[in-house]
Design an enzyme around this catalytic site. Sequence first.
Site, PDB file in Angstrom:
ATOM      1  N   GLY A  10       0.613  -0.759   0.032  1.00 48.73           N
ATOM      2  CA  GLY A  10       0.041   0.572  -0.375  1.00 48.73           C
ATOM      3  C   GLY A  10       0.498   1.284  -0.071  1.00 48.73           C
ATOM      4  O   GLY A  10       2.042   1.001  -0.057  1.00 48.73           O
ATOM      5  N   PHE A  11       0.138   2.287  -0.383  1.00 50.89           N
ATOM      6  CA  PHE A  11       1.001   3.873   0.179  1.00 50.89           C
ATOM      7  C   PHE A  11       1.537   4.030   1.072  1.00 50.89           C
ATOM      8  O   PHE A  11       2.865   3.512   0.984  1.00 50.89           O
ATOM      9  CB  PHE A  11      -0.292   4.602   0.692  1.00 50.89           C
ATOM     10  CG  PHE A  11       0.046   6.178   0.531  1.00 50.89           C
ATOM     11  CD1 PHE A  11       1.235   6.785  -0.226  1.00 50.89           C
ATOM     12  CD2 PHE A  11      -0.816   7.453   1.286  1.00 50.89           C
ATOM     13  CE1 PHE A  11       1.249   8.446   0.371  1.00 50.89           C
ATOM     14  CE2 PHE A  11      -0.036   8.151   1.732  1.00 50.89           C
ATOM     15  CZ  PHE A  11       0.686   8.549   1.150  1.00 50.89           C
ATOM     16  N   ASP A  31       0.682  -8.565   1.947  1.00 46.84           N
ATOM     17  CA  ASP A  31      -0.582  -7.933   1.880  1.00 46.84           C
ATOM     18  C   ASP A  31      -1.047  -9.103   0.853  1.00 46.84           C
ATOM     19  O   ASP A  31      -0.757  -9.986   0.308  1.00 46.84           O
ATOM     20  CB  ASP A  31      -0.262  -7.390   0.525  1.00 46.84           C
ATOM     21  CG  ASP A  31      -0.868  -6.133   0.245  1.00 46.84           C
ATOM     22  OD1 ASP A  31      -0.935  -6.031  -0.462  1.00 46.84           O
ATOM     23  OD2 ASP A  31      -0.446  -4.828   0.966  1.00 46.84           O
ATOM     24  N   ASP A  56      -3.996 -13.685   2.636  1.00 46.94           N
ATOM     25  CA  ASP A  56      -4.960 -12.426   3.691  1.00 46.94           C
ATOM     26  C   ASP A  56      -4.812 -13.057   4.808  1.00 46.94           C
ATOM     27  O   ASP A  56      -4.947 -13.607   5.805  1.00 46.94           O
ATOM     28  CB  ASP A  56      -6.275 -12.648   2.890  1.00 46.94           C
ATOM     29  CG  ASP A  56      -8.075 -12.195   3.524  1.00 46.94           C
ATOM     30  OD1 ASP A  56      -7.310 -11.032   4.925  1.00 46.94           O
ATOM     31  OD2 ASP A  56      -8.255 -12.556   3.103  1.00 46.94           O
ATOM     32  N   SER A  75      -5.481  -2.351   5.326  1.00 49.13           N
ATOM     33  CA  SER A  75      -6.882  -1.833   5.573  1.00 49.13           C
ATOM     34  C   SER A  75      -6.623  -1.199   4.474  1.00 49.13           C
ATOM     35  O   SER A  75      -6.049  -0.565   3.818  1.00 49.13           O
ATOM     36  CB  SER A  75      -7.113  -1.020   7.653  1.00 49.13           C
ATOM     37  OG  SER A  75      -8.501  -1.064   6.775  1.00 49.13           O
ATOM     38  N   ALA A 114      -2.082   0.698  13.048  1.00 48.46           N
ATOM     39  CA  ALA A 114      -2.291   1.594  12.139  1.00 48.46           C
ATOM     40  C   ALA A 114      -3.681   1.996  12.790  1.00 48.46           C
ATOM     41  O   ALA A 114      -4.381   1.255  11.766  1.00 48.46           O
ATOM     42  CB  ALA A 114      -1.736   1.975  10.756  1.00 48.46           C
ATOM     43  N   TYR A 145     -15.398   1.047   8.783  1.00 45.94           N
ATOM     44  CA  TYR A 145     -13.736   2.034   9.023  1.00 45.94           C
ATOM     45  C   TYR A 145     -13.467   2.907  10.511  1.00 45.94           C
ATOM     46  O   TYR A 145     -12.008   1.966  10.958  1.00 45.94           O
ATOM     47  CB  TYR A 145     -13.535   2.425   8.095  1.00 45.94           C
ATOM     48  CG  TYR A 145     -12.069   3.093   8.248  1.00 45.94           C
ATOM     49  CD1 TYR A 145     -10.554   2.388   7.585  1.00 45.94           C
ATOM     50  CD2 TYR A 145     -11.482   4.479   8.728  1.00 45.94           C
ATOM     51  CE1 TYR A 145      -9.569   2.834   7.501  1.00 45.94           C
ATOM     52  CE2 TYR A 145     -10.151   4.876   8.608  1.00 45.94           C
ATOM     53  CZ  TYR A 145      -9.785   3.793   8.058  1.00 45.94           C
ATOM     54  OH  TYR A 145      -7.943   4.590   7.637  1.00 45.94           O
ATOM     55  N   THR A 175      -2.952  11.573   5.186  1.00 48.22           N
ATOM     56  CA  THR A 175      -1.242  11.483   4.551  1.00 48.22           C
ATOM     57  C   THR A 175      -1.459  11.292   2.694  1.00 48.22           C
ATOM     58  O   THR A 175      -2.782  11.401   2.905  1.00 48.22           O
ATOM     59  CB  THR A 175      -0.849  10.478   5.384  1.00 48.22           C
ATOM     60  OG1 THR A 175      -0.532  10.569   6.357  1.00 48.22           O
ATOM     61  CG2 THR A 175       1.036  10.211   4.747  1.00 48.22           C
TER      62      THR A 175
END
Length: 332
Positions: A10-11, A31, A56, A75, A114, A145, A175
């Site tokens: 992810g980012f 991931d 997963d 997530s 996180a 979420y 972010t």
Amino acid sequence: MRVLITGVAGFLGSHLTDLFLKEGHTVLGLDNFVTGHRDNIAHLAGDARFEFVEHDINRPYRAPGNLDGVLHLASPASPIDYLELPIETLQVGSFGTYHALEIAREHRARFFIASTSEVYGDPLVHPQREEYWGNVNPVGPRSVYDEAKRFAEAMTMAYHTHHGLDTRIVRIFNTYGPRMRPRDGRVVSNFIVQALMGEPLTIYGDGSQTRSFCYVSDEVDGIYRLFMRGDHNPTNIGNPVEYTVRQLADLVVELTGTTAAIVHEPLPVDDPKVRKPDITRARETLGWEPVVQVREGLARTIDHFRTYVGSPLMNRRVARQSPADAAAAAGR
Ligand code: NAD
Ligand code: UDP
């Protein structure tokens, strides 16, 4: 240290991995590509200190070798991603967090979750300090979420108090930066992509709602410091400089030089009206504060997104990587 990072493609996970490797550590990345992309970790292919496992984390995982840390970043994070993937989002905050905590317990490793400013919901206290309990609609669309992250924090604290696990909780505020998926739907990527493609910039509502935007290098620096020398108390990591969404749109227009129009679309249900971190705790305990001004961070992000213009990535909206995409990426 050897650490497991979930959500590595992810980012944020990919940038955090770069920082751990730069600091001399070894990373086992995990991931399932539900919202991430292989491109984000392609540059690590030849690095002997990086290993990758496609898995997963909503299913149990036994990590090979010794681990000193487990950082659970997996997530969906963009509102349109988690609204598209509501059950997966609830699962990765609950089952996924449980499985990641169990890995940390087995290895007697430090655990890091996180979390998010969304635990404050549509806040009634401004700016948000960590002691504030939040204002979350438990059955609204964003609850998949928000409540998953609140559960993840509660689970982390329970492992800390009940099992004596060394834990960290970061509350990340909006972010942005290179490696965001161009069409992931978040406001910074949306505005930049729209400006570069000459499409109208879509302000939801009247644009008076506020957010506080942190550049990714500052964010991962704060996360790293918290992991290394923080404590178990939830800690806000974000840039306290607050912008209205309208001001952000104007800045993107100015920095890209686009002639694209600005249009207004309906405000999503339960969209928080304000958001700004109080970062006193991070300043005092970690000696951390952001150093990249929004203007500078946006300019760098715009430069990065310019390299996508003309590529199919610029138009691909899907959160879930299609089997065809995955096969193409694997053959690259
Ligand atoms: P992202 O969507 O770019 O990355 C999330 C990664 O997790 C993706 O690579 C995705 O494929 C992976 N993933 C999701 N579910 C998984 C599962 N079940 N098993 C394995 N991998 C899975 O999002 P991001 O912006 O990098 O966010 C990373 C973390 O930081 C998330 O936990 C998010 O909630 C949190 N966060 C981010 C922000 C932000 O502004 N970027 C703000 C608050 C919190
Ligand atoms: N937003 C917007 N236009 C867009 C995308 C988002 O006006 O194209 C608004 C959204 O309604 C919210 C803010 O920008 O008020 C930040 O949205 P984002 O999805 O980036 O993250 P959030 O902070 O809501 O999780």
